[in-house]
Design a protein around this motif. Structure first.
Motif, PDB file in Angstrom:
ATOM      1  N   ASP A   1     -35.379  16.513 -11.871  1.00 40.86           N
ATOM      2  CA  ASP A   1     -35.717  17.522 -10.724  1.00 40.86           C
ATOM      3  C   ASP A   1     -37.022  18.118 -10.566  1.00 40.86           C
ATOM      4  O   ASP A   1     -37.666  18.425  -9.538  1.00 40.86           O
ATOM      5  CB  ASP A   1     -34.761  18.771 -10.979  1.00 40.86           C
ATOM      6  CG  ASP A   1     -34.851  19.193 -12.230  1.00 40.86           C
ATOM      7  OD1 ASP A   1     -35.486  19.017 -13.108  1.00 40.86           O
ATOM      8  OD2 ASP A   1     -33.787  20.409 -12.668  1.00 40.86           O
TER       9      ASP A   1
ATOM     10  N   GLU B   1     -33.127  22.561  -7.417  1.00 42.37           N
ATOM     11  CA  GLU B   1     -31.932  21.839  -7.868  1.00 42.37           C
ATOM     12  C   GLU B   1     -30.803  22.859  -8.462  1.00 42.37           C
ATOM     13  O   GLU B   1     -29.781  22.685  -8.124  1.00 42.37           O
ATOM     14  CB  GLU B   1     -32.119  20.693  -8.779  1.00 42.37           C
ATOM     15  CG  GLU B   1     -31.115  19.742  -8.973  1.00 42.37           C
ATOM     16  CD  GLU B   1     -30.567  19.619 -10.767  1.00 42.37           C
ATOM     17  OE1 GLU B   1     -29.649  18.953 -10.921  1.00 42.37           O
ATOM     18  OE2 GLU B   1     -31.494  20.041 -11.469  1.00 42.37           O
TER      19      GLU B   1
ATOM     20  N   LEU C   1     -29.294  24.141  -5.293  1.00 39.47           N
ATOM     21  CA  LEU C   1     -28.054  23.298  -4.900  1.00 39.47           C
ATOM     22  C   LEU C   1     -26.830  23.290  -5.850  1.00 39.47           C
ATOM     23  O   LEU C   1     -25.574  23.376  -5.280  1.00 39.47           O
ATOM     24  CB  LEU C   1     -28.502  22.023  -4.857  1.00 39.47           C
ATOM     25  CG  LEU C   1     -29.638  21.665  -3.909  1.00 39.47           C
ATOM     26  CD1 LEU C   1     -30.165  20.196  -3.821  1.00 39.47           C
ATOM     27  CD2 LEU C   1     -29.418  21.872  -2.485  1.00 39.47           C
ATOM     28  N   LYS C   2     -26.955  23.489  -7.046  1.00 34.73           N
ATOM     29  CA  LYS C   2     -25.869  23.518  -8.062  1.00 34.73           C
ATOM     30  C   LYS C   2     -25.190  24.775  -7.923  1.00 34.73           C
ATOM     31  O   LYS C   2     -24.020  24.815  -7.957  1.00 34.73           O
ATOM     32  CB  LYS C   2     -26.310  23.062  -9.537  1.00 34.73           C
ATOM     33  CG  LYS C   2     -26.766  21.805  -9.830  1.00 34.73           C
ATOM     34  CD  LYS C   2     -27.349  21.735 -11.461  1.00 34.73           C
ATOM     35  CE  LYS C   2     -28.207  22.441 -11.752  1.00 34.73           C
ATOM     36  NZ  LYS C   2     -28.707  22.395 -13.153  1.00 34.73           N
TER      37      LYS C   2
ATOM     38  N   ARG D   1     -22.922  24.987  -4.911  1.00 36.76           N
ATOM     39  CA  ARG D   1     -21.602  24.278  -5.318  1.00 36.76           C
ATOM     40  C   ARG D   1     -20.745  24.715  -6.388  1.00 36.76           C
ATOM     41  O   ARG D   1     -19.806  24.184  -6.796  1.00 36.76           O
ATOM     42  CB  ARG D   1     -21.969  22.714  -5.499  1.00 36.76           C
ATOM     43  CG  ARG D   1     -22.429  21.777  -4.339  1.00 36.76           C
ATOM     44  CD  ARG D   1     -21.258  21.866  -3.370  1.00 36.76           C
ATOM     45  NE  ARG D   1     -21.954  21.342  -1.894  1.00 36.76           N
ATOM     46  CZ  ARG D   1     -21.026  21.244  -0.962  1.00 36.76           C
ATOM     47  NH1 ARG D   1     -19.822  21.667  -0.845  1.00 36.76           N
ATOM     48  NH2 ARG D   1     -21.682  20.949   0.089  1.00 36.76           N
TER      49      ARG D   1
ATOM     50  N   GLU E   1     -25.409  11.434  -8.233  1.00 37.53           N
ATOM     51  CA  GLU E   1     -25.233  12.981  -8.312  1.00 37.53           C
ATOM     52  C   GLU E   1     -25.657  13.666  -6.938  1.00 37.53           C
ATOM     53  O   GLU E   1     -24.915  14.979  -6.786  1.00 37.53           O
ATOM     54  CB  GLU E   1     -25.900  13.190  -9.435  1.00 37.53           C
ATOM     55  CG  GLU E   1     -25.556  12.688 -10.762  1.00 37.53           C
ATOM     56  CD  GLU E   1     -26.725  12.978 -11.860  1.00 37.53           C
ATOM     57  OE1 GLU E   1     -26.129  12.808 -12.799  1.00 37.53           O
ATOM     58  OE2 GLU E   1     -27.239  13.628 -11.633  1.00 37.53           O
ATOM     59  N   TRP E   2     -26.412  13.358  -6.246  1.00 33.96           N
ATOM     60  CA  TRP E   2     -26.880  13.967  -5.026  1.00 33.96           C
ATOM     61  C   TRP E   2     -25.924  13.999  -4.096  1.00 33.96           C
ATOM     62  O   TRP E   2     -25.550  15.156  -3.292  1.00 33.96           O
ATOM     63  CB  TRP E   2     -28.164  13.353  -4.552  1.00 33.96           C
ATOM     64  CG  TRP E   2     -28.834  14.192  -3.387  1.00 33.96           C
ATOM     65  CD1 TRP E   2     -28.489  14.265  -2.189  1.00 33.96           C
ATOM     66  CD2 TRP E   2     -30.017  15.415  -3.573  1.00 33.96           C
ATOM     67  NE1 TRP E   2     -29.397  15.163  -1.297  1.00 33.96           N
ATOM     68  CE2 TRP E   2     -30.283  15.987  -2.163  1.00 33.96           C
ATOM     69  CE3 TRP E   2     -30.729  15.756  -4.544  1.00 33.96           C
ATOM     70  CZ2 TRP E   2     -30.928  16.735  -1.951  1.00 33.96           C
ATOM     71  CZ3 TRP E   2     -31.820  16.625  -4.281  1.00 33.96           C
ATOM     72  CH2 TRP E   2     -31.892  17.137  -3.224  1.00 33.96           C
TER      73      TRP E   2
ATOM     74  N   ALA F   1     -25.748  18.661 -12.589  1.00 34.35           N
ATOM     75  CA  ALA F   1     -25.470  17.938 -11.640  1.00 34.35           C
ATOM     76  C   ALA F   1     -24.513  16.603 -12.154  1.00 34.35           C
ATOM     77  O   ALA F   1     -23.939  15.818 -11.385  1.00 34.35           O
ATOM     78  CB  ALA F   1     -26.752  17.258 -11.239  1.00 34.35           C
TER      79      ALA F   1
ATOM     80  N   LEU G   1     -23.702  16.834  -4.626  1.00 33.68           N
ATOM     81  CA  LEU G   1     -24.087  18.302  -4.306  1.00 33.68           C
ATOM     82  C   LEU G   1     -24.022  18.365  -2.691  1.00 33.68           C
ATOM     83  O   LEU G   1     -24.277  19.663  -2.306  1.00 33.68           O
ATOM     84  CB  LEU G   1     -25.721  18.234  -4.710  1.00 33.68           C
ATOM     85  CG  LEU G   1     -25.849  18.264  -6.272  1.00 33.68           C
ATOM     86  CD1 LEU G   1     -27.402  18.455  -6.511  1.00 33.68           C
ATOM     87  CD2 LEU G   1     -24.900  19.539  -6.954  1.00 33.68           C
TER      88      LEU G   1
END
Length: 284
Positions: A264, A237, A240-241, A244, A53-54, A249, A57
């Motif tokens: 997270d 987190e 980061l989401k 995007r 998942e990372w 995530a 991201l």
């Protein structure tokens, strides 16, 4: 009154609670009863899914690249396992703790979120630290000679309890937003509820471990700082989401989103707790 209850007990919350009730006992039993090698392997599975998942991201869509990143992350875990209890461990935990402490200051100053227009390889490097450090922290705690499995479980339960207290405390008493930009659902009241729960849980664990009064106080302070850093991990987190333009995530866990949405808080909290416990509490 009935309508208020119906509005509170939403389908999303029901899915969240059911998923937690199914997964939490399995993790608890595994941490308490399995040897450290098996616990390390179990946690590595979660880290691998988190790495997948990372990489998204970070802007990577190609499955081959994402699979390669998962393989690299697992290779790092294997290296640390084979180099058990070396200076690498302390260095990585300290580097992760320092990163999260610095980030906690940086998050406060964020005034807008710009969406990246390209992939971000640097995030892949950062992800190695973010994902590997909590795994290492749990392994280090679990292999402690005195009550290691219990201490490792105590960390996990601290995160769960503080997160749950923050969630329900925020829904009941929350008015002022903690960070409307990063996470509109989080409130200051929720954070206070989480910190209060951390104090209570720290005292309970200290009593169960038979700690002295001084070490009990130290453990409570460690638990409070851990709870604070768990919020930082959650906010990072979320950042980061939002960069995007996605809500979760992943979609692996009903009501919870992806694996990163569940770990997270742990990514930031585990290194802090492990360092504090090992350095200040030690062999009790």
């Amino acid at each position: 009154m009935a309508s208020d209850r119906a509005g509170w007990w939403t389908p999303a919350l029901r899915a969240r609670v059911l998923t937690a009730l199914l997964l939490a006992p399995l993790v608890m039993v595994g941490v308490l009863l399995l040897p450290t090698a098996w616990v390390a392997l179990l946690m590595a599975l979660f880290v691998a899914m988190g790495a997948w998942e990372w990489s998204a991201l970070a802007g990577f869509d190609a499955r081959a690249v994402r699979a390669g990143y998962v393989a690299l992350t697992l290779a790092c875990l294997l290296f640390l396992w084979l180099a058990a209890a070396t200076q690498f461990d302390s260095f990585i935990l300290a580097a992760a703790a320092l990163w999260w402490l610095v980030l906690s200051v940086r998050l406060v100053s964020i005034e807008r979120i710009d969406q990246p227009t390209q992939i971000e390889p640097v995030l892949l490097l950062l992800g190695l630290l973010v994902l590997v450090a909590p795994w290492l922290a749990l392994v280090q705690l679990h292999r402690l000679p005195d009550n290691g499995p219990g201490v490792a479980l105590g960390l996990l339960m601290l995160i769960w309890i503080a997160d749950s207290a923050a969630y329900f405390g925020g829904r009941r008493f929350g008015r002022a937003k903690l960070s409307a930009l990063l996470s509109p659902g989080k409130t200051r009241a929720g954070v206070y509820a989480g910190l209060a729960a951390a104090v209570v849980w720290g005292a309970v664990v200290a009593i169960l471990l038979g700690l002295s009064a001084v070490k009990m106080l130290l453990l409570v302070l460690i638990c409070v700082l851990t709870a604070v850093m768990s919020v930082v991990g959650d906010l990072f987190e979320s950042l980061l989401k939002r960069r995007r333009g996605i809500k979760d995530a992943g979609a692996l866990l009903p009501g919870h989103g992806g694996i990163l949405d569940r770990i997270d808080s742990l990514t930031a909290a585990a290194p802090i707790f492990a360092l504090g416990y090992i350095w200040l509490i030690g062999g009790q």
